[in-house]
Scaffold this motif. Structure first.
Motif, PDB file in Angstrom:
ATOM      1  N   LYS A 158      39.526  29.412  25.323  1.00  0.00           N
ATOM      2  CA  LYS A 158      40.460  28.754  24.408  1.00  0.00           C
ATOM      3  C   LYS A 158      41.510  29.714  23.861  1.00  0.00           C
ATOM      4  O   LYS A 158      42.709  29.383  23.816  1.00  0.00           O
ATOM      5  CB  LYS A 158      39.693  28.101  23.258  1.00  0.00           C
ATOM      6  CG  LYS A 158      40.547  27.173  22.415  1.00  0.00           C
ATOM      7  CD  LYS A 158      39.693  26.353  21.473  1.00  0.00           C
ATOM      8  CE  LYS A 158      40.539  25.323  20.725  1.00  0.00           C
ATOM      9  NZ  LYS A 158      39.696  24.470  19.839  1.00  0.00           N
ATOM     10  N   ALA A 159      41.095  30.894  23.432  1.00  0.00           N
ATOM     11  CA  ALA A 159      42.040  31.842  22.836  1.00  0.00           C
ATOM     12  C   ALA A 159      43.121  32.262  23.833  1.00  0.00           C
ATOM     13  O   ALA A 159      44.313  32.199  23.538  1.00  0.00           O
ATOM     14  CB  ALA A 159      41.297  33.063  22.306  1.00  0.00           C
TER      15      ALA A 159
ATOM     16  N   PHE B 215      43.943  30.795  26.640  1.00  0.00           N
ATOM     17  CA  PHE B 215      44.687  29.656  27.175  1.00  0.00           C
ATOM     18  C   PHE B 215      45.791  29.180  26.224  1.00  0.00           C
ATOM     19  O   PHE B 215      46.728  28.509  26.660  1.00  0.00           O
ATOM     20  CB  PHE B 215      43.726  28.514  27.499  1.00  0.00           C
ATOM     21  CG  PHE B 215      43.254  28.529  28.927  1.00  0.00           C
ATOM     22  CD1 PHE B 215      43.125  29.713  29.617  1.00  0.00           C
ATOM     23  CD2 PHE B 215      42.928  27.359  29.587  1.00  0.00           C
ATOM     24  CE1 PHE B 215      42.690  29.754  30.932  1.00  0.00           C
ATOM     25  CE2 PHE B 215      42.510  27.364  30.911  1.00  0.00           C
ATOM     26  CZ  PHE B 215      42.381  28.567  31.581  1.00  0.00           C
ATOM     27  N   GLN B 216      45.691  29.516  24.958  1.00  0.00           N
ATOM     28  CA  GLN B 216      46.790  29.201  24.046  1.00  0.00           C
ATOM     29  C   GLN B 216      48.049  29.952  24.448  1.00  0.00           C
ATOM     30  O   GLN B 216      49.163  29.559  24.079  1.00  0.00           O
ATOM     31  CB  GLN B 216      46.380  29.551  22.611  1.00  0.00           C
ATOM     32  CG  GLN B 216      45.314  28.619  22.046  1.00  0.00           C
ATOM     33  CD  GLN B 216      44.867  29.000  20.651  1.00  0.00           C
ATOM     34  OE1 GLN B 216      45.178  30.081  20.157  1.00  0.00           O
ATOM     35  NE2 GLN B 216      44.123  28.121  20.001  1.00  0.00           N
ATOM     36  N   HIS B 217      47.887  30.994  25.207  1.00  0.00           N
ATOM     37  CA  HIS B 217      49.005  31.777  25.746  1.00  0.00           C
ATOM     38  C   HIS B 217      49.330  31.357  27.175  1.00  0.00           C
ATOM     39  O   HIS B 217      50.491  31.171  27.533  1.00  0.00           O
ATOM     40  CB  HIS B 217      48.640  33.266  25.695  1.00  0.00           C
ATOM     41  CG  HIS B 217      49.797  34.173  25.959  1.00  0.00           C
ATOM     42  ND1 HIS B 217      49.760  35.529  25.714  1.00  0.00           N
ATOM     43  CD2 HIS B 217      51.027  33.937  26.476  1.00  0.00           C
ATOM     44  CE1 HIS B 217      50.907  36.071  26.057  1.00  0.00           C
ATOM     45  NE2 HIS B 217      51.683  35.140  26.530  1.00  0.00           N
TER      46      HIS B 217
ATOM     47  N   PRO C 210      50.988  27.339  27.938  1.00  0.00           N
ATOM     48  CA  PRO C 210      52.436  27.178  27.746  1.00  0.00           C
ATOM     49  C   PRO C 210      53.262  27.931  28.784  1.00  0.00           C
ATOM     50  O   PRO C 210      54.342  27.464  29.185  1.00  0.00           O
ATOM     51  CB  PRO C 210      52.660  27.746  26.340  1.00  0.00           C
ATOM     52  CG  PRO C 210      51.357  27.568  25.643  1.00  0.00           C
ATOM     53  CD  PRO C 210      50.332  27.819  26.702  1.00  0.00           C
TER      54      PRO C 210
ATOM     55  N   ARG D 196      46.532  19.303  30.088  1.00  0.00           N
ATOM     56  CA  ARG D 196      45.590  19.009  29.006  1.00  0.00           C
ATOM     57  C   ARG D 196      44.273  19.713  29.318  1.00  0.00           C
ATOM     58  O   ARG D 196      43.695  19.513  30.390  1.00  0.00           O
ATOM     59  CB  ARG D 196      45.343  17.509  28.880  1.00  0.00           C
ATOM     60  CG  ARG D 196      44.350  17.162  27.755  1.00  0.00           C
ATOM     61  CD  ARG D 196      44.134  15.667  27.557  1.00  0.00           C
ATOM     62  NE  ARG D 196      43.439  15.046  28.672  1.00  0.00           N
ATOM     63  CZ  ARG D 196      44.002  14.230  29.549  1.00  0.00           C
ATOM     64  NH1 ARG D 196      45.290  13.933  29.462  1.00  0.00           N
ATOM     65  NH2 ARG D 196      43.298  13.694  30.533  1.00  0.00           N
TER      66      ARG D 196
ATOM     67  N   TYR E  39      37.898  21.388  26.441  1.00  0.00           N
ATOM     68  CA  TYR E  39      36.930  22.469  26.305  1.00  0.00           C
ATOM     69  C   TYR E  39      35.538  21.908  26.032  1.00  0.00           C
ATOM     70  O   TYR E  39      35.381  20.943  25.273  1.00  0.00           O
ATOM     71  CB  TYR E  39      37.340  23.402  25.165  1.00  0.00           C
ATOM     72  CG  TYR E  39      38.662  24.100  25.387  1.00  0.00           C
ATOM     73  CD1 TYR E  39      38.745  25.213  26.215  1.00  0.00           C
ATOM     74  CD2 TYR E  39      39.824  23.638  24.777  1.00  0.00           C
ATOM     75  CE1 TYR E  39      39.962  25.847  26.435  1.00  0.00           C
ATOM     76  CE2 TYR E  39      41.035  24.263  24.978  1.00  0.00           C
ATOM     77  CZ  TYR E  39      41.111  25.369  25.816  1.00  0.00           C
ATOM     78  OH  TYR E  39      42.316  25.991  26.026  1.00  0.00           O
TER      79      TYR E  39
ATOM     80  N   TYR F  77      42.657  39.968  26.111  1.00  0.00           N
ATOM     81  CA  TYR F  77      41.893  39.082  25.238  1.00  0.00           C
ATOM     82  C   TYR F  77      40.390  39.386  25.273  1.00  0.00           C
ATOM     83  O   TYR F  77      39.596  38.606  24.758  1.00  0.00           O
ATOM     84  CB  TYR F  77      42.141  37.627  25.621  1.00  0.00           C
ATOM     85  CG  TYR F  77      43.410  37.054  25.024  1.00  0.00           C
ATOM     86  CD1 TYR F  77      43.378  36.270  23.868  1.00  0.00           C
ATOM     87  CD2 TYR F  77      44.654  37.304  25.601  1.00  0.00           C
ATOM     88  CE1 TYR F  77      44.536  35.755  23.313  1.00  0.00           C
ATOM     89  CE2 TYR F  77      45.828  36.790  25.048  1.00  0.00           C
ATOM     90  CZ  TYR F  77      45.756  36.023  23.906  1.00  0.00           C
ATOM     91  OH  TYR F  77      46.914  35.523  23.353  1.00  0.00           O
TER      92      TYR F  77
END
Length: 268
Positions: free
Chosen positions: A43-44, A46-48, A51, A62, A65, A256
């Motif tokens: 999740k962390a 993939f926030q980067h 996008p 979409r 998780y 990460y």
């Protein structure tokens, strides 16, 4: 030729043909959102990553998780998932054995390890893994082996140390790593076992020991386009898998807290 073999060949042929049909740059026919089932550990980063991909490829993504075993069972049940990125390559191999993977062998793109953690706010003395397991007074939070890859891997590692550990250890379970952290944070457990990458990205816990090297194979994060992928999403799903497994994204994942894929990593 067995029926299972026929299913696997047909699925592979369908995937290859669909991707080849859209091989030319700019020839995307994607009109719906790409659905990716991913491990919470992603999740962390993939926030980067998401996008970046959406901007470069003009496709909406979409990400759903959830615990890897739960996600794998959803795919087996026909859930509309295009791409599967579990926290254990074993979950993909189980799908592959059933002919439910379209993109060939699972592709490993990152690794991590198992660590012992305690609350970052705790004033208790740190203990080692070898001290915790045989100590019946220490409350240990683990991932649920029936729902999460973390729990399954942890159970197998503990069993190597002590096949009867469930009889004397004080265990409490959470459905995934985030719940393990919550059990420690709320005082319901003294220590817990997490993926190293999850511990690094969570300020609520601190690492106090690492599960001894050689006890288990590295935890390998892998991906594959699965049989529930919609025909119109086959090409963009393959592109997303290429994107995640590319060297530049692997370098980002290291930032990460993930470990790089070692030379001994296998995907067969």
């Amino acid at each position: 030729m067995t029926m299972e073999r026929c299913v696997k060949l047909s699925a592979a042929a369908l995937f290859a043909g669909a991707v080849a049909a859209f091989a030319a740059p700019g020839a995307y026919a994607q009109t719906e959102t790409l659905t990716v089932a991913a491990a919470p550990s992603l999740k962390a980063v993939f926030q980067h990553i998401v996008p970046m991909f959406e901007k470069e490829y003009g496709a909406a993504v979409r990400v759903e998780y959830g615990p890897s075993q739960t996600q794998r069972r959803r795919i087996e049940g026909g859930a509309p998932i295009d791409l599967f990125l579990p926290a254990s390559v074993e979950e993909l191999r189980k799908l592959q054995d059933k002919g439910l993977v379209l993109s060939g062998k699972p592709r490993v793109y990152a690794e991590t390890s198992l660590v012992l953690v305690m609350s970052a706010a705790s004033s208790a003395l740190a203990v080692s893994f070898s001290d915790v397991l045989p100590n019946g007074s220490v409350r240990i939070a683990l991932g649920d082996p029936t729902t999460s890859a973390l729990g399954d891997i942890t159970a197998r590692v503990f069993a190597k140390f002590d096949p009867s550990y469930r009889k004397h250890a004080r265990l409490t379970y959470g459905p995934h790593g985030g719940e393990v952290v919550d059990l420690i944070r709320t005082g319901k457990a003294d220590v817990g076992v997490l993926y190293r990458v999850d511990a690094i990205n969570n300020g609520g816990v601190r690492i106090i020991d690492e599960i001894p090297t050689g006890t288990y194979a590295p935890v390998q994060f892998a991906g594959a386009v699965v049989s529930t992928c919609r025909p119109e999403s086959l090409q963009i799903a393959a592109k997303f898998l290429d994107f995640v497994t590319s060297p530049r994204i692997q370098k980002l994942m290291i930032q990460y807290g993930f470990d790089p894929v070692l030379s001994h990593a296998v995907t067969g």
